[in-house]
Design an enzyme around this catalytic site. Sequence first.
Site, PDB file in Angstrom:
ATOM      1  N   LYS A 199       0.854  -1.191   0.000  1.00 29.72           N
ATOM      2  CA  LYS A 199       0.000   0.000   0.000  1.00 29.72           C
ATOM      3  C   LYS A 199       0.890   1.241   0.000  1.00 29.72           C
ATOM      4  O   LYS A 199       1.869   1.306   0.741  1.00 29.72           O
ATOM      5  CB  LYS A 199      -0.901  -0.007   1.224  1.00 29.72           C
ATOM      6  N   SER A 204      -3.557   2.831 -17.442  1.00 31.17           N
ATOM      7  CA  SER A 204      -2.543   2.639 -16.406  1.00 31.17           C
ATOM      8  C   SER A 204      -2.439   3.800 -15.432  1.00 31.17           C
ATOM      9  O   SER A 204      -3.091   4.827 -15.564  1.00 31.17           O
ATOM     10  CB  SER A 204      -1.160   2.367 -16.994  1.00 31.17           C
ATOM     11  N   TYR A 233      -3.299  -0.858 -14.017  1.00 34.12           N
ATOM     12  CA  TYR A 233      -1.987  -1.481 -13.820  1.00 34.12           C
ATOM     13  C   TYR A 233      -0.919  -0.405 -13.704  1.00 34.12           C
ATOM     14  O   TYR A 233      -1.063   0.699 -14.213  1.00 34.12           O
ATOM     15  CB  TYR A 233      -1.658  -2.457 -14.955  1.00 34.12           C
TER      16      TYR A 233
END
Length: 116
Positions: free
Chosen positions: A9, A25, A58
């Site tokens: 995280k 992305s 991503y």
Amino acid sequence: MFVHVVKSKIHRVKVTGADLNYIGSITIDEDLMDAANIVSGEKVQIVNNNNGERLETYAIPGPRNSGEITLNGAAARKVAVGDILILITYGMMTIEETKTFSPAIVFPDESNNLLK
């Protein structure tokens, strides 16, 4: 049995860019990616603290020590420059593995997104 758990995280980073014309992305400063053990192409959940949006895309590496956090493609419509995000990745492991696993949690400087 396998369970999904938080793998890494990056907590509270500021959006530095939103590029609607790029092909998908999220671009993340490569120093932040390394610190959080996020690899290029890995699926990232994005939580926008400013508007409540949650989305997945991503990761692609951005220039080191730049603090760059840019949402690309359609995701650019879900943020505004200056919004505060939490970036989360997940892994699959056995319940036994979870007992000794520790996620990589990174708290960058919120003013510039750089590692403290």
